[in-house]
Design an enzyme around this catalytic site. Structure first.
Site, mmCIF file in Angstrom:
data_model
loop_
_atom_site.group_PDB
_atom_site.id
_atom_site.type_symbol
_atom_site.label_atom_id
_atom_site.label_comp_id
_atom_site.label_asym_id
_atom_site.label_seq_id
_atom_site.Cartn_x
_atom_site.Cartn_y
_atom_site.Cartn_z
ATOM 1 C CE1 TYR A 1 40.667 49.489 44.391
ATOM 2 C CE2 TYR A 1 41.311 51.307 45.826
ATOM 3 C CZ TYR A 1 40.358 50.405 45.391
ATOM 4 O OH TYR A 1 39.102 50.401 45.945
ATOM 5 C CG ASP B 1 30.222 39.365 41.066
ATOM 6 O OD1 ASP B 1 30.068 40.286 41.883
ATOM 7 O OD2 ASP B 1 31.280 38.670 41.019
ATOM 8 C CG PHE C 1 32.455 51.214 53.181
ATOM 9 C CD1 PHE C 1 33.131 52.394 52.928
ATOM 10 C CD2 PHE C 1 31.105 51.279 53.470
ATOM 11 C CE1 PHE C 1 32.477 53.615 52.956
ATOM 12 C CE2 PHE C 1 30.433 52.489 53.503
ATOM 13 C CZ PHE C 1 31.122 53.656 53.242
ATOM 14 C CB SER D 1 30.824 40.280 46.999
ATOM 15 O OG SER D 1 31.671 40.463 48.106
ATOM 16 C CG ASP E 1 35.643 39.705 32.837
ATOM 17 O OD1 ASP E 1 35.738 40.887 33.229
ATOM 18 O OD2 ASP E 1 36.628 38.973 32.631
ATOM 19 C CB VAL E 2 32.905 44.726 34.294
ATOM 20 C CG1 VAL E 2 31.722 44.454 35.210
ATOM 21 C CG2 VAL E 2 34.217 44.745 35.066
ATOM 22 C CB THR F 1 33.203 44.806 51.700
ATOM 23 O OG1 THR F 1 34.539 45.086 51.245
ATOM 24 C CG2 THR F 1 32.396 46.069 51.746
HETATM 25 N N1 LIG Z 1 35.529 47.955 50.762
HETATM 26 C C1 LIG Z 1 36.138 49.120 50.759
HETATM 27 O O1 LIG Z 1 36.678 49.566 51.769
HETATM 28 C C2 LIG Z 1 36.215 49.949 49.513
HETATM 29 C C3 LIG Z 1 36.750 51.226 49.608
HETATM 30 C C4 LIG Z 1 36.826 52.019 48.483
HETATM 31 C C5 LIG Z 1 36.343 51.540 47.279
HETATM 32 N N2 LIG Z 1 35.815 50.288 47.208
HETATM 33 C C6 LIG Z 1 35.334 49.847 45.910
HETATM 34 O O2 LIG Z 1 34.010 49.419 46.031
HETATM 35 C C7 LIG Z 1 33.728 48.401 45.069
HETATM 36 C C8 LIG Z 1 33.129 47.204 45.771
HETATM 37 O O3 LIG Z 1 34.106 46.694 46.653
HETATM 38 P P1 LIG Z 1 33.760 45.645 47.797
HETATM 39 O O4 LIG Z 1 34.496 46.073 48.994
HETATM 40 O O5 LIG Z 1 32.297 45.443 47.851
HETATM 41 O O6 LIG Z 1 34.529 44.377 47.211
HETATM 42 P P2 LIG Z 1 34.081 42.834 47.076
HETATM 43 O O7 LIG Z 1 35.337 42.116 46.736
HETATM 44 O O8 LIG Z 1 33.284 42.410 48.232
HETATM 45 O O9 LIG Z 1 33.127 42.876 45.805
HETATM 46 C C9 LIG Z 1 33.611 43.110 44.521
HETATM 47 C C10 LIG Z 1 32.843 42.216 43.565
HETATM 48 O O10 LIG Z 1 33.318 42.507 42.230
HETATM 49 C C11 LIG Z 1 33.364 41.280 41.538
HETATM 50 N N3 LIG Z 1 34.283 41.397 40.412
HETATM 51 C C12 LIG Z 1 35.639 41.468 40.436
HETATM 52 N N4 LIG Z 1 36.135 41.511 39.194
HETATM 53 C C13 LIG Z 1 35.063 41.480 38.351
HETATM 54 C C14 LIG Z 1 34.922 41.496 36.940
HETATM 55 N N5 LIG Z 1 35.992 41.544 36.117
HETATM 56 N N6 LIG Z 1 33.673 41.473 36.422
HETATM 57 C C15 LIG Z 1 32.582 41.407 37.226
HETATM 58 N N7 LIG Z 1 32.657 41.365 38.564
HETATM 59 C C16 LIG Z 1 33.885 41.405 39.122
HETATM 60 C C17 LIG Z 1 33.834 40.262 42.568
HETATM 61 O O11 LIG Z 1 33.550 38.938 42.178
HETATM 62 C C18 LIG Z 1 33.065 40.716 43.796
HETATM 63 O O12 LIG Z 1 31.822 40.044 43.899
HETATM 64 C C19 LIG Z 1 35.058 48.124 44.361
HETATM 65 O O13 LIG Z 1 35.104 48.862 43.158
HETATM 66 C C20 LIG Z 1 36.082 48.664 45.330
HETATM 67 O O14 LIG Z 1 37.266 49.059 44.675
HETATM 68 C C21 LIG Z 1 35.743 49.474 48.291
#
Ligand SMILES: NC(=O)c1ccc[n+]([C@@H]2O[C@H](COP(=O)([O-])OP(=O)(O)OC[C@H]3O[C@@H](n4cnc5c(N)ncnc54)[C@H](O)[C@@H]3O)[C@@H](O)[C@H]2O)c1
Length: 253
Positions: A159, A36, A192, A15, A57-58, A194
């Protein structure tokens, strides 16, 4: 590192940002294994990219170690680890229903910080044995933090703590792994577009966009992916966290 030589594990690759990275790397000749917890999305994404999916699961030390080994086998090598798996873990320290459950705080730190460490160390453990490339490079680890590591908002204590930890471990890990030629860098994204943000109420999304100086819009996952590619291609980037945020500075709320 040339993108067409990349053999990468991407956590959260089903994702959002992780998926965009996978698309970018594959489009440039790289090979990817997606880790994932979302099996359905992960399988579909991997299939579309002719990549591999490993339900992971990480936070599981054993599960990650086993799947990192299996991914290396499947890819015919491993030279890149990209940590994108993450959860929001939003909530006030003192909420309407009382103090935040410790489990909420702990699980956020477990996934975002401990999970990133877990995958990084398992990857490094294999990559240290790679044949050295130019400058002695054997691998690259890229983590995803957040601007909330620096100016977390109300409701982001868990967070921000988890992402601050990711920023904090970047330099010591880079220093330690330098003797193996493994670089470590982190990207701290602003806001972002997403699925993580898609789930927020529209008024929150609008106020988020308006708060970004320039360009005044949410970041595109491709912009994150091209930053990953830049880090991979530029060997002199090491031990640093790069903000990618349109100059946004989050307000208290
Ligand atoms: N979207 C934003 O604005 C934003 C901003 C700053 C940081 N981030 C960071 O970027 C990263 C990606 O975020 P995103 O927006 O793509 O989110 P998203 O929710 O689209 O994707 C995150 C993915 O992580 C997976 N995931 C969650 N827990 C997990 C686990 N225990 N083991 C394995 N996989 C797991 C989910 O299933 C999902 O597919 C995250 O670390 C988020 O904190 C995102």
């Amino acid at each position: 590192m040339q993108l067409n030589q990349v053999k990468a594990i991407i956590t959260g690759g089903a994702s959002g940002l992780g998926h965009a990275v996978a698309q970018h790397l594959v489009a440039n000749g790289g090979h990817v294994a997606l880790f994932d917890v979302n099996e359905e999305k992960g399988q579909a994404a991997a299939q579309a990219l002719s990549g591999r999916f490993f339900r992971t699961d990480v936070t599981s030390e054993e599960g990650v170690a086993a799947n990192v080994n299996a991914a290396k086998e499947a890819l015919g090598g491993l030279n890149v680890v990209i940590n994108c798996a993450g959860i929001l873990g939003a909530g006030r320290v003192l909420g309407k229903e009382g103090p935040m459950a410790l489990g909420t705080f702990a699980s956020t730190v477990m996934v975002n910080l401990v999970g990133s460490f877990n995958v990084a160390k398992a990857g490094a453990s294999l990559m240290q044995h790679n044949e050295a490339g130019e400058d002695g490079e054997r691998g690259v680890i890229i983590n995803t933090a957040s601007v909330a590591a620096y100016e977390g908002q109300i409701g982001q204590a868990a967070y921000s703590a988890s992402k601050g930890g990711v920023v904090g471990m970047t330099l010591p890990m880079a220093r330690e792994l330098s003797r193996f030629g493994i670089r470590v860098a982190t990207i701290a994204p602003g806001i972002f577009w997403t699925p993580m943000v898609d789930g927020m109420p529209p008024q929150v999304q609008e106020s988020l966009s308006a708060s970004i100086p320039f360009p005044s819009r949410l970041g595109k996952p491709e912009e994150f992916a091209s930053t990953v590619a830049f880090i991979l291609g530029n060997r002199y980037i090491n031990g640093e966290t790069i903000r990618l945020d349109g100059a946004v500075r989050l307000q208290p709320k």
